[in-house]
Design a protein around this motif. Structure first.
Motif: not given
Length: 334
Positions: A162-173
């Motif tokens: 269930g991991q969320d892949p949308h990490v690019w929407l967090d500038p830090t990630k």
């Protein structure tokens, strides 16, 4: 907050090391003329979709040529890979993708036999974002397990456990991914390592500044809850102290159940929600329907899975700042 963390998939430092090691052979493959086409002396990079394409272009600049598997206007989750694209993957010096976001890409990479692959999901910490107030949305019926399997195969799943892949929407990630890919490019093309390091540092500085803009801009708001058609903003919500309420869960095109729509009407009233957000690459039908039933406004919150002439900006930074402006307006930023 309606989010919870999972154990990190891998430590960033270890992932960077692994990514760089996987690309060691690339320096030998490029040679003096560069690239497998031997024409322009540049590394041939294939990115799976826009956020990774932008990152590769910003870090590689004049030393790389970047192609993307997901063309403008195509919803990444729905991408289908042609046999020709699969064959072209094997001609790339480096492939940059995000495992589980696009199962069609995962399959094509495996079939292509390409050796130099960087998985962006291994360069930061993936998390699971819990559904908010029963966000599962559609009511499960007989045979739904089969439907869920097909749903995941089509690319709407959120990865392992269930991991969320949308990490690019967090500038830090996103900055963590930039650092990891920059290190991989330095290893693959040591002659230009200093340039890759410089470009990475510049990009990370810009992303840190963007993070500060979001923190300051969303620090004091009348409401902390936003409703959106696509549950892609879990990382953004977590980073800036907001609560995401998705209409249809992970699939922006799915029809929510009547019970979910009724529930969201109650949430909107309780949390002083003023706006229902939709995105540029998917239908606004459900957002418009909910807004009409609740007397709310609609606006765009772009998950940045692609840039088109309808996007509120020409690149990652412009669209993210448009997202910030729209959130500030909807949440009553002071």
């Amino acid at each position: 907050m309606n989010v919870r963390r999972l154990i990190p998939t891998a430590a960033l430092t270890a992932a960077v090391a692994l990514g760089a090691t996987a690309l060691t052979a690339c320096s030998g493959a490029v040679g003096a003329t560069g690239g497998k086409d031997g024409k322009d002396g540049k590394l041939a990079v294939t990115a799976s979709f826009y956020p990774l394409q932008f990152l590769a272009e910003q870090i590689g600049k004049d030393h790389v040529t970047v192609d993307t598997l997901t063309k403008p206007g195509v919803e990444p989750h729905d991408l289908e890979i042609t046999p020709k694209q699969t064959a072209q993957l094997s001609e790339s010096d480096i492939v940059l993708y995000l495992k589980t976001l696009q199962p069609a890409v995962d399959k094509a990479i495996a079939q292509s036999g390409v050796k130099n692959v960087v998985d962006a999901a291994g360069l930061t910490k993936l998390e699971a974002h819990a559904p908010a107030h029963g966000e599962e949305g559609h009511e499960h019926t007989e045979g739904d397990e089969h439907a869920k399997d097909e749903h995941a195969e089509e690319g709407h799943g959120h990865g392992e456990a269930g991991q969320d892949p949308h990490v690019w929407l967090d500038p830090t990630k996103y900055a963590e991914i930039a650092k990891g890919f920059g290190a991989a490019l330095e290893k693959a093309d040591p002659d230009h390592a200093a340039d890759y390091k410089k470009n990475t540092d510049e990009l990370v500085t810009k992303l840190n500044a963007l993070d500060t803009e979001f923190k300051d801009g969303l620090k004091n708001t009348a409401s902390k809850t936003f409703i959106t058609t696509h549950s892609a903003f879990g990382y953004l919500a977590e980073r800036y102290g907001l609560d995401q309420e998705g209409i249809s869960g992970v699939d922006p095109e799915a029809e929510p159940s009547p019970a979910r729509m009724k529930e969201l009407q109650a949430v909107a009233k309780e949390e002083n929600v003023t706006t229902v957000f939709f995105e540029t690459l998917a239908s606004d039908k459900t957002a418009t329907s909910l807004a009409r039933d609740t007397g709310l406004k609609t606006d765009v919150l772009d998950p940045l899975e692609g840039i088109t002439d309808k996007s509120q900006g020409a690149d990652y930074f412009e669209v993210m700042r448009s997202n910030l402006k729209n959130l500030q307006k909807a949440l009553g930023a002071k």
